[in-house]
Design a protein around this motif. Structure first.
Motif, PDB file in Angstrom:
ATOM      1  N   ARG A 112       0.862  -1.189   0.000  1.00  0.00           N
ATOM      2  CA  ARG A 112       0.000   0.000   0.000  1.00  0.00           C
ATOM      3  C   ARG A 112       0.898   1.239   0.000  1.00  0.00           C
ATOM      4  NH1 ARG A 112      -1.830  -4.205   2.380  1.00  0.00           N
ATOM      5  NH2 ARG A 112      -4.051  -4.727   2.417  1.00  0.00           N
ATOM      6  N   ASP A 157      -0.235   4.452  -0.349  1.00  0.00           N
ATOM      7  CA  ASP A 157      -0.873   5.729  -0.049  1.00  0.00           C
ATOM      8  C   ASP A 157      -0.288   6.319   1.234  1.00  0.00           C
ATOM      9  OD1 ASP A 157      -3.329   5.109   2.226  1.00  0.00           O
ATOM     10  OD2 ASP A 157      -2.482   3.414   1.100  1.00  0.00           O
ATOM     11  N   ALA A 190      -1.567   8.100   3.583  1.00  0.00           N
ATOM     12  CA  ALA A 190      -2.390   8.016   4.795  1.00  0.00           C
ATOM     13  C   ALA A 190      -2.128   6.718   5.547  1.00  0.00           C
ATOM     14  CB  ALA A 190      -3.871   8.131   4.435  1.00  0.00           C
ATOM     15  N   THR A 191      -2.027   5.612   4.818  1.00  0.00           N
ATOM     16  CA  THR A 191      -1.739   4.325   5.462  1.00  0.00           C
ATOM     17  C   THR A 191      -0.370   4.340   6.120  1.00  0.00           C
ATOM     18  OG1 THR A 191      -3.159   3.105   3.936  1.00  0.00           O
ATOM     19  CG2 THR A 191      -1.457   1.853   5.071  1.00  0.00           C
ATOM     20  N   ALA A 250      -0.513   6.515   9.273  1.00  0.00           N
ATOM     21  CA  ALA A 250      -1.254   5.896  10.374  1.00  0.00           C
ATOM     22  C   ALA A 250      -0.466   4.767  11.020  1.00  0.00           C
ATOM     23  CB  ALA A 250      -2.592   5.368   9.870  1.00  0.00           C
ATOM     24  N   GLY A 254      -4.814   0.117   9.319  1.00  0.00           N
ATOM     25  CA  GLY A 254      -4.874   1.137   8.279  1.00  0.00           C
ATOM     26  C   GLY A 254      -5.266   2.502   8.798  1.00  0.00           C
ATOM     27  N   ALA A 255      -5.716   3.352   7.880  1.00  0.00           N
ATOM     28  CA  ALA A 255      -6.012   4.750   8.218  1.00  0.00           C
ATOM     29  C   ALA A 255      -7.498   5.072   8.157  1.00  0.00           C
ATOM     30  CB  ALA A 255      -5.245   5.669   7.269  1.00  0.00           C
ATOM     31  N   GLU A 256      -8.334   4.080   7.880  1.00  0.00           N
ATOM     32  CA  GLU A 256      -9.747   4.371   7.616  1.00  0.00           C
ATOM     33  C   GLU A 256     -10.428   5.080   8.775  1.00  0.00           C
ATOM     34  OE1 GLU A 256     -13.891   2.074   6.359  1.00  0.00           O
ATOM     35  OE2 GLU A 256     -11.985   0.984   6.392  1.00  0.00           O
ATOM     36  N   VAL A 257     -10.253   4.574   9.984  1.00  0.00           N
ATOM     37  CA  VAL A 257     -10.954   5.184  11.114  1.00  0.00           C
ATOM     38  C   VAL A 257     -10.397   6.585  11.408  1.00  0.00           C
ATOM     39  CG1 VAL A 257      -9.428   4.267  12.927  1.00  0.00           C
ATOM     40  CG2 VAL A 257     -11.837   4.741  13.450  1.00  0.00           C
ATOM     41  N   SER A 281      -9.091   8.759   9.027  1.00  0.00           N
ATOM     42  CA  SER A 281      -9.530   9.668   7.976  1.00  0.00           C
ATOM     43  C   SER A 281     -11.043   9.868   7.965  1.00  0.00           C
ATOM     44  CB  SER A 281      -9.067   9.157   6.605  1.00  0.00           C
ATOM     45  OG  SER A 281      -9.580   7.854   6.358  1.00  0.00           O
ATOM     46  N   ALA A 282     -11.782   9.026   8.699  1.00  0.00           N
ATOM     47  CA  ALA A 282     -13.233   9.184   8.771  1.00  0.00           C
ATOM     48  C   ALA A 282     -13.627  10.463   9.508  1.00  0.00           C
ATOM     49  CB  ALA A 282     -13.863   7.964   9.446  1.00  0.00           C
TER      50      ALA A 282
END
Length: 592
Positions: A505, A507, A509-510, A513, A580-583, A585-586
């Protein structure tokens, strides 16, 4: 007040038995520091540290520094201590003999730095910054600049600083505004304001040599347009004598949480005379020599303060009476047992000890890589050492300072309420240590350097070399260490999985994080390698019944604690990396 005794036995164990420095006698400087000489140096450093520097630690904290008419006065006793330090040759211990230094191995310098820093962080910073500035001049300066500036800096008559940060920019040096205007005589006029400048002004030395980042009028935007300049407090005549006062002054001192004995200055440059160091627009290339040296030094600061905190916590725990041991009284003739008999106190003390002794081994190993990278005749060895050093630098800076703060906090917990009281000195250690995860690049920046740059540099060559070292050790020596090897292999497996996840990955952001958890995971594996090597040495001595002092038994038990209680944290870090970074960046920025 906290007391300090240099842990000479463990230091010599790392230098002589773990790193086996006698194998490097053919490298410059090593033949001048055989075991008896290195022992004598460390013993003398310990005497200076415990007898002179440690008693001044509380003095510097309580009285701090004073600014009057742009002149800074250090706390009582600091000037006399610095004179003894310089006269003893400590300022030039590892510096080049060509400029008055002793040329001893860098790894020995790391050990001496640990001693001095443990005794008095604020004091040690004066010499530490000077060492870094001298290295930058040695690496980037002209022959004339080296001849003029290095001898008095190495002798300790002059000190040095690093001027990067400005009120509006810290890590993002591309925003830097300080200006340098060329003059007909080849010098430059430097104007601008720098903040957070440690030891920017003081009364310990005859002169202060500031290394200042600034932009030339034709400089391109961003970090590619930054140049580095030598700006002395007093101008230096061609014969080395001091001339007029330069246009640089301390505007104010920061009111801060700790390291009160070292002045943190706002420095104002008003058409100050400066001299280009290195090539125009290539200032960061030269400055990074100093910054990388400083980052290793800051990691040693975290280790050093944790070491003195552990010493005092262990001493207190052996003396403090409270309750009875869970298995029954161990001191029935007394009103209560010492708290060192309680499992939770033992847990805290062993957590500190495992970090301090493992961190010492890792920091000294990194110091040896500096020597190999600069002195070894084989280019492949130099390349390997440079790779490992680049990988270890952010790990040691970030992990050893994060864990240093945590370790001192555990020491305070062992003291209970007394740890919160100034009398015992632990609260000062915690306040002083809190700067270490912040300066010379915050630990988040170090983690990003590891993930965003070092992980992929040269197709990941450095990390591959490091993981191969761990793999080879487990295959060659693992059968003798049993469960320790299993734990180390599991941790290495976690590192491989985390690395694969990040490489798949791309990106930002990942990467961002995962960065801190990935750095801690990598550092734990590096600690694990050192602890496995130390456990192997201890086992050999125990098999020969060569343990009259109990040193090797304690070393082996601490290793077991590390592998059972600390190294398994790699699994948690792996889980966080994979999250990851999902939570993160939410969240909208306004929601924080």
């Amino acid at each position: 007040m906290a007391t300090y005794t240099a842990p000479l036995r463990d230091m010599q164990f790392v230098l002589d038995e773990l790193l086996e420095l006698e194998h490097y006698a053919d490298l410059d400087g090593f033949a001048d520091a055989p075991r008896d000489v290195s022992t004598a140096i460390l013993e003398e450093a310990g005497r200076l540290a415990s007898g002179v520097l440690a008693p001044l630690n509380a003095v510097g904290d309580h009285l701090g520094c004073r600014l009057e008419n742009a002149e800074v006065s250090t706390a009582p006793g600091f000037r006399e201590a610095y004179r003894l330090y310089a006269e003893g040759g400590w300022t030039g211990l590892t510096a080049s003999p060509a400029y008055g230094g002793q040329g001893l191995p860098h790894v020995l310098g790391i050990a001496v730095r640990e001693i001095m820093t443990s005794a008095n962080l604020a004091f040690s910073m004066f010499a530490g910054l000077s060492h870094g500035a001298a290295n930058a001049i040695a690496n980037g300066g002209t022959a004339a600049q080296k001849a003029l500036f290095l001898p008095p800096m190495i002798a300790g008559r002059w000190t040095g600083t690093m001027n990067l940060t400005e009120p509006h920019c810290g890590t993002d040096l591309g925003l830097l505004r300080s200006r340098a205007h060329p003059q007909a005589d080849g010098s430059y006029r430097i104007s601008g304001t720098k903040i957070f400048i440690s030891a920017g002004e003081h009364d310990l030395a005859e002169n202060i040599i500031h290394l200042v980042l600034a932009r030339l009028p034709d400089a391109p935007a961003g970090v590619k347009g930054i140049s580095l300049f030598i700006v002395p407090k007093f101008l230096v005549n061609p014969d080395g004598s001091l001339g007029a006062r330069n246009g640089v002054q301390c505007g104010s001192l920061e009111e801060k949480m700790g390291i009160h004995g070292n002045p943190t200055c706002v420095m104002n440059y008003d058409d100050a005379t400066g001299y280009l160091l290195g090539e125009a627009h290539q200032g960061l290339k030269v400055m990074f020599v100093m910054m990388n040296s400083a980052r290793l030094a800051v990691g040693v600061q975290g280790l050093s303060l944790a070491s003195v905190a552990y010493q005092n916590a262990a001493s207190y725990a052996r003396d403090r009476l409270q309750g009875r041991a869970p298995g029954g009284a161990i001191a029935p003739e007394r009103v209560a047992d010492p708290i060192v008999a309680h499992p939770d106190v033992q847990r805290m003390l062993l957590s500190q000890r495992a970090f301090v002794e493992g961190g010492r081994a890792l920091a000294y190993w990194a110091g040896l890589q500096v020597d190999l990278a600069h002195k070894h005749p084989d280019p492949e060895v130099r390349e390997s050492a440079n790779d490992l050093l680049g990988l270890l630098t952010p790990m040691i800076k970030a992990y050893c300072t994060d864990q240093g703060v945590e370790s001192i906090s555990l020491a305070m917990q062992c003291f209970g309420g007394h740890g919160y009281i100034r009398e015992w000195g632990i609260e000062q250690l915690l306040r002083d240590a809190r700067i270490t995860p912040l300066y010379e690049g915050t630990n988040g920046v170090q983690a990003m350097d590891l993930v965003a740059r070092k992980l992929k540099l040269n197709e990941g060559r450095a990390l591959k070399r490091f993981m191969a070292l761990v793999e080879d050790f487990c295959q060659e020596q693992g059968a003798q260490l049993g469960d320790c090897t299993v734990a180390l292999q599991q941790a290495l497996g976690d590192l491989k999985l985390a690395t694969a996840y990040l490489l798949e990955r791309s990106d930002p952001a990942t990467s961002g994080a995962a960065a801190v958890d990935y750095l801690h995971l990598t550092a734990l594996v590096a600690f694990g390698l050192q602890w496995a090597r130390m456990a192997l040495i201890a086992d050999r001595h125990l098999a020969d019944s060569d343990d009259s002092t109990g040193f090797y038994r304690a070393k082996r038990l601490t290793a077991r604690f590390f592998f059972e209680r600390i190294l398994p944290q790699t699994a948690i870090h792996l889980q966080r990396v994979r999250a990851g970074a999902e939570v993160l960046s939410a969240f909208d920025p306004e929601q924080f």
